[in-house]
Design a protein around this motif. Sequence first.
Motif, PDB file in Angstrom:
ATOM      1  N   GLY A 231      18.658  -9.970 -14.934  1.00 25.81           N
ATOM      2  CA  GLY A 231      18.808  -8.586 -15.563  1.00 25.81           C
ATOM      3  C   GLY A 231      17.688  -7.822 -15.779  1.00 25.81           C
ATOM      4  N   LEU A 232      16.527  -8.338 -15.498  1.00 23.35           N
ATOM      5  CA  LEU A 232      15.106  -7.841 -15.898  1.00 23.35           C
ATOM      6  C   LEU A 232      14.816  -6.908 -14.780  1.00 23.35           C
ATOM      7  N   ARG A 233      14.430  -5.789 -15.241  1.00 27.78           N
ATOM      8  CA  ARG A 233      14.015  -4.728 -14.291  1.00 27.78           C
ATOM      9  C   ARG A 233      12.304  -4.843 -14.210  1.00 27.78           C
ATOM     10  N   ALA A 234      11.874  -5.783 -13.020  1.00 28.05           N
ATOM     11  CA  ALA A 234      10.356  -6.086 -13.283  1.00 28.05           C
ATOM     12  C   ALA A 234       9.639  -5.050 -12.930  1.00 28.05           C
ATOM     13  N   VAL A 235      10.091  -4.265 -11.804  1.00 27.00           N
ATOM     14  CA  VAL A 235       9.234  -2.839 -11.343  1.00 27.00           C
ATOM     15  C   VAL A 235      10.399  -1.837 -11.387  1.00 27.00           C
ATOM     16  N   ASP A 236       9.837  -0.720 -11.995  1.00 26.92           N
ATOM     17  CA  ASP A 236      10.820   0.627 -11.720  1.00 26.92           C
ATOM     18  C   ASP A 236       9.565   1.768 -11.659  1.00 26.92           C
ATOM     19  N   VAL A 237       9.051   2.004 -10.626  1.00 27.03           N
ATOM     20  CA  VAL A 237       8.041   3.188 -10.640  1.00 27.03           C
ATOM     21  C   VAL A 237       8.461   4.015 -10.087  1.00 27.03           C
ATOM     22  N   ALA A 238       8.729   5.337 -10.598  1.00 27.39           N
ATOM     23  CA  ALA A 238       9.259   6.488  -9.877  1.00 27.39           C
ATOM     24  C   ALA A 238       8.448   7.018  -8.867  1.00 27.39           C
ATOM     25  N   HIS A 239       7.085   7.438  -9.172  1.00 27.64           N
ATOM     26  CA  HIS A 239       6.235   8.052  -8.181  1.00 27.64           C
ATOM     27  C   HIS A 239       4.649   7.602  -8.497  1.00 27.64           C
ATOM     28  N   VAL A 240       3.919   7.101  -7.552  1.00 24.99           N
ATOM     29  CA  VAL A 240       2.615   6.850  -7.582  1.00 24.99           C
ATOM     30  C   VAL A 240       1.937   6.994  -6.403  1.00 24.99           C
ATOM     31  N   GLU A 241       0.694   7.809  -6.287  1.00 25.54           N
ATOM     32  CA  GLU A 241      -0.030   8.230  -5.167  1.00 25.54           C
ATOM     33  C   GLU A 241      -1.748   7.532  -5.540  1.00 25.54           C
ATOM     34  N   PHE A 242      -2.047   6.954  -4.364  1.00 27.44           N
ATOM     35  CA  PHE A 242      -3.252   6.113  -4.520  1.00 27.44           C
ATOM     36  C   PHE A 242      -4.338   7.055  -3.840  1.00 27.44           C
ATOM     37  N   GLN A 243      -5.372   7.533  -4.315  1.00 26.85           N
ATOM     38  CA  GLN A 243      -6.306   8.301  -3.522  1.00 26.85           C
ATOM     39  C   GLN A 243      -6.978   7.584  -2.732  1.00 26.85           C
ATOM     40  N   ARG A 244      -7.270   8.299  -1.533  1.00 26.51           N
ATOM     41  CA  ARG A 244      -8.032   7.736  -0.316  1.00 26.51           C
ATOM     42  C   ARG A 244      -9.605   7.604  -0.691  1.00 26.51           C
ATOM     43  N   GLY A 245      -9.925   6.411  -0.531  1.00 27.93           N
ATOM     44  CA  GLY A 245     -11.649   6.100  -0.804  1.00 27.93           C
ATOM     45  C   GLY A 245     -11.764   5.859  -2.267  1.00 27.93           C
ATOM     46  N   ALA A 246     -10.763   5.533  -2.987  1.00 20.30           N
ATOM     47  CA  ALA A 246     -11.348   5.549  -4.507  1.00 20.30           C
ATOM     48  C   ALA A 246     -11.031   4.053  -4.734  1.00 20.30           C
TER      49      ALA A 246
END
Lengths: 366, 331
Positions: free
Chosen positions: A74-89
Amino acid sequence: MAADQSNDAGRADDTDTENTDTAVTRDVAGGEDAPAPAGRTDLRRALAGVPPEPGAAKPDPVLTVDGVTRTFGGLRAVDVAHVEFQRGAITGLIGPNGAGKTTLFNLLTGFDKADSGSWVHEGEPLQSLPPHRVARRGVVRTFQLTKALAGMTVMENMKLGATGQRGESFFGALFTGWGAQEREITERARTLLSRFNLDAKAGDLAGSLSGGQRKLLEMARALMMNPKVVMLDEPMAGVNPALTQSLLGHVKSLRDEGMTVVFVEHDMDVIRDISDWVVVMAQGQVIAEGPPEELSSNQAVVDAYLGAHHDQVLEFDDEGNPVGETAELVAEMEAEEIGADAPAPETPASDASTPDAPTSDEEKRA
Amino acid sequence: MIDFGQLLTVGISQLIGPSAIFFALLALGLNIHFGYTGLLNFGQIGFALVGAYGMGISVANYGAPLWLGVLIGMACGVVMALVLGIPTLRLRADYLAIVTIAASEILRLVTRSTSQTEFTGGTQGLTGFGDSFAALNPFTQPSYTILGLEIRGPDLWAILMGWTVVALCVLLTWLLVRSPWGRVIKAIREDEDAARALGKNVFAYKMQALALGGVFGALGGIVLALATQSLTPDFYSPPQTFFAYAALILGGAGRVLGPVIGAMLFWFLLSVADAFLRQATAGENPLLPFISSQDVGAIRFVLVGLFLGLMMVFRPQGIFGRRREVLGDGR
């Protein structure tokens, strides 16, 4: 466009700071702040225009994550709507225990199956790929509990990381001359080992290394794959403070070579020291994003770590019942609990009331 | 009195005999599975069974030439590896162990079942599959004396061919484990997830290793069937797998020559213990009056078991093994 420039600058930088690279490491080890390379300044300028809010769009994302969910019971461990990871950072991923950081890592690298969602690396979807294919696409991870191959030598560990080996197929091992390629790989492994100060250990079994050395070996081994994105799961966990500084230097040098680094970390000082951008998770969701300097002033982050009402003095009467403001607070929280229950009946009530309760995904992973 | 000359003769003839060859091949296969890849195959005898029966049925029932029969036997080993591996190799190591031991028993029961008598010969087994092998025998004299050992012509032929097969399997193992392929399967033994994180297709490598070791086992069955000219299902019982494991651990798992030396030594010890006990319990005034000669068969295993137990205490890595590799943490 701005991002392209920063990328080019980073690469040009790469060649002429080759020797200062190690110098940077040493400086850090000495506890002094090294001047940021030119590529980093550009990067920070590019990121400066990004609004510090969850799911913010980056100028040049290398990895874009959309609507990823994973439930354990019943546990929602991950619920990520939107993420972007910048190149080279260097992007730091922080959050209290059970926030779903490692689960997110497992999902993104194919070690766990997401219930829904998609993530794209360099325009290619990764969500349906098994872990070894994700790694071959250049998204390489390390583990929180270091996975040095204890019964093999340090050099064998390193050689294993090399990709495209002819001798790794069954018939290739028997009928092709893989010797020349093997020598090439050995040479490259030796160079990397000396960069990580492990060259003297090349012939030793990996099991005989100390915890910190294993972390170094795991990082060096990942580099043998020439990754584009390096995902480090708590690279500093269980490492003594002296070695931490040198590890930080190595992480920085990955960025200076044009790689994208995403890492999970608990130590705020470390996050502030090396990351260009920080993503904060709590209860499976991304609750905040921003440059590391602005972290401590972000209310959502403070709440996630310390609890929303940490600065209030709690008052009780002689029988242990809440009085005054505390009583109001309890009533408020109970109301919230009921409210939270109604739209999502599958979520256990305890979830809504205790933001920092350790959830079970960390345990499950372990 | 104990006749030590006779003990030595018995021991040496077992050292190089068909049993040692058979268990060397079984253990070579288990070495690929367990020693290098970390797969727990508890049904290696099943691979030997499908190899022997694949060869026996195709030659005796369908008149296939011997070389084709041998190839079919080896192919049966690959097929069995695929059938057992596809559902279990994605799961934890114990599932393969359960499935292989069950499969080896099922195969034995099916081959001995009366419903299959026309096909497999039932409990009587198959005959007539080894005629062309016997016809190829260049040693036509009834017996040869080599280093004081008297060996029958057909036995010498079988032993020679058997050890040639063992040598080829050892060579193949050596070529593979020193290659990058061998490095990957060793990495899988150490930590599957680490190998996955480094871009290796763990399932495919485990499948290849299971098939290769299975073919070694199938060859063991083929060689023994040809050497003894007999093929009966009840020989292929589960304990044989564990004798092969004993040989492997005695010699040293994860070393190229470990299983071969282990199998030779295992049969040497077993036959010397047997011969010694028989001498010590027989005659007018036996050396060990409290043991009856009927118990010898069981007591020799007790002695060998005791030896293996002591071995695990004082030299857990076997004769050739590397201690640090076995103890895991490298210290």
